[in-house]
Design an enzyme around this catalytic site. Sequence first.
Site, PDB file in Angstrom:
ATOM      1  N   GLU A  86      -0.162   9.979 -11.272  1.00 21.08           N
ATOM      2  CA  GLU A  86      -0.448  11.199 -10.503  1.00 21.08           C
ATOM      3  C   GLU A  86       0.845  11.835 -10.009  1.00 21.08           C
ATOM      4  OE1 GLU A  86      -3.518  10.794  -7.501  1.00 21.08           O
ATOM      5  OE2 GLU A  86      -2.716  12.505  -6.398  1.00 21.08           O
ATOM      6  N   LYS A 283      -7.725   6.966   0.120  1.00 19.55           N
ATOM      7  CA  LYS A 283      -7.359   7.108  -1.303  1.00 19.55           C
ATOM      8  C   LYS A 283      -5.876   7.433  -1.389  1.00 19.55           C
ATOM      9  CE  LYS A 283      -6.785   9.392  -5.328  1.00 19.55           C
ATOM     10  NZ  LYS A 283      -5.555  10.075  -5.740  1.00 19.55           N
ATOM     11  N   ASP A 299      -3.028  -7.190  -9.021  1.00 21.98           N
ATOM     12  CA  ASP A 299      -4.358  -6.724  -9.412  1.00 21.98           C
ATOM     13  C   ASP A 299      -4.800  -5.602  -8.472  1.00 21.98           C
ATOM     14  OD1 ASP A 299      -7.094  -6.441  -9.717  1.00 21.98           O
ATOM     15  OD2 ASP A 299      -7.496  -8.584  -9.854  1.00 21.98           O
ATOM     16  N   HIS A 396       1.993  20.352  -5.218  1.00 22.19           N
ATOM     17  CA  HIS A 396       1.242  20.127  -6.464  1.00 22.19           C
ATOM     18  C   HIS A 396       1.443  21.270  -7.449  1.00 22.19           C
ATOM     19  CE1 HIS A 396      -1.868  16.972  -5.007  1.00 22.19           C
ATOM     20  NE2 HIS A 396      -0.624  16.594  -4.865  1.00 22.19           N
TER      21      HIS A 396
END
Length: 442
Positions: A86, A283, A299, A396
Amino acid sequence: MNHSPVEGFSKLSKQRKIDWLIKEYLSEDRSYEQVLQQYWNGDHTLQKLHEEFSENTISNFYMPYGIAPNFLIDGKLLALPMAVEESSVVAAASKAAKFWIDKGGFKTTIINTKKLGHTHFILNVEPHKLQHFFNFKLKKRLFEATEEITKNMRNRGGGILNIRLIDKTADLENYFQLKASFDTVDSMGANFINSCLEQFGKTLTEEVQKEESFTQEEKDSLQIVMNILSNFTPDCIVRAEVSCKIEDLKDDSGISNEEFATKFKRAVTIAEIEPFRATTHNKGIMNGVDAVVIATGNDFRATEACAHAYAAKDGKYSSLTHCTTDNGIFRFWIDLPISVGVVGGLTNLHPLVKFSLALLGKPSAQELMSILAVSGLAQNFGALRSLVTTGIQKGHMKMHLFNILNQLGATEEEKNHFVTYFKDKTVTHHEVITEFNKLRNR
Ligand code: MEV
């Protein structure tokens, strides 16, 4: 098109697997073969190594591997390796690291390192009678029966910390657990924990059969349902924090320090009370955590599951980070439950994982926990800082612009033109194409 099931796919060679896929699913278009092959490594040993990590491998799936420098963590200056696809994540981490470097950096505290696992079983025995059997016979036998398995771990300073019998019969008829806590030192410990638990299952079966105080009917009612570690490790937890005087909290967006602190704290409070916001907020935290988890061969599904379970531990999903602005001091912190390792698993195998760990100064598992919590906190700081000031689209959009320009095959000179052109305009796909065509036809 109807497809038919395949028998023995795993036994086919890599080439035969690809041939089958192209025939069965890709309309015999051989150009797809090239798509897969271009990611094979020319070094056959390295390629084979990757193929052996998982099953039915036909290619490698690359992820960008970036570096976020300038992280001052407990007095040590580190450059964090981040494997993430991302855009803006590495940039946000680097920016947050730089922001805190002259304010004392990030401080961390390991709160605990206990990992957990359970033998889940069904037994139709009166709970008091079972507790007595556990206290006076079974518990000791469980430790004895796992001595061989725990030997190396004990030599390294870890092992089984405790075993308890948990009565869950109020939730499910005749349901009990052997709940064990473990110290797995520098390893994540999944194999170790699961091996111990599987032995618990066997020992429990043997000991129940031998137990004189149980009737035959009671003995026959035993069913070992499963033996498995829990990825929820609320007692394997690290705190990372930053703090400074509000007067030193200079943001470059033009708002005052006090206003920034107030807006920032309010954004955290909203994530604490509103699950819809908390989910996105967390998130963003996991953008930072997972990128380092992946780069260090750990993991990320386990760390995700654990973080979200912890975020909901009080019965309502909430923020993993917290903020106070008392007595003129801005304080921002995260309590992150996380179970990771620096030995075992991919850590000794994957060359980039070895590189990451070397770059981080070969950290212990506890030091890695600290680094991960810092990465999450930094990411959250960066996201909230943008959200309460300029908005996140500004950063962004630059990446979005470059993605479009790269697709169009723009030169460096053309890219510079577009950066200036869009300084005070919103980037849209249509506008980029129109301006690009104009520029080329001038
Ligand atoms: C995007 O991947 C993450 C953010 O949405 C996090 C947040 O809103 O806090 C920017």
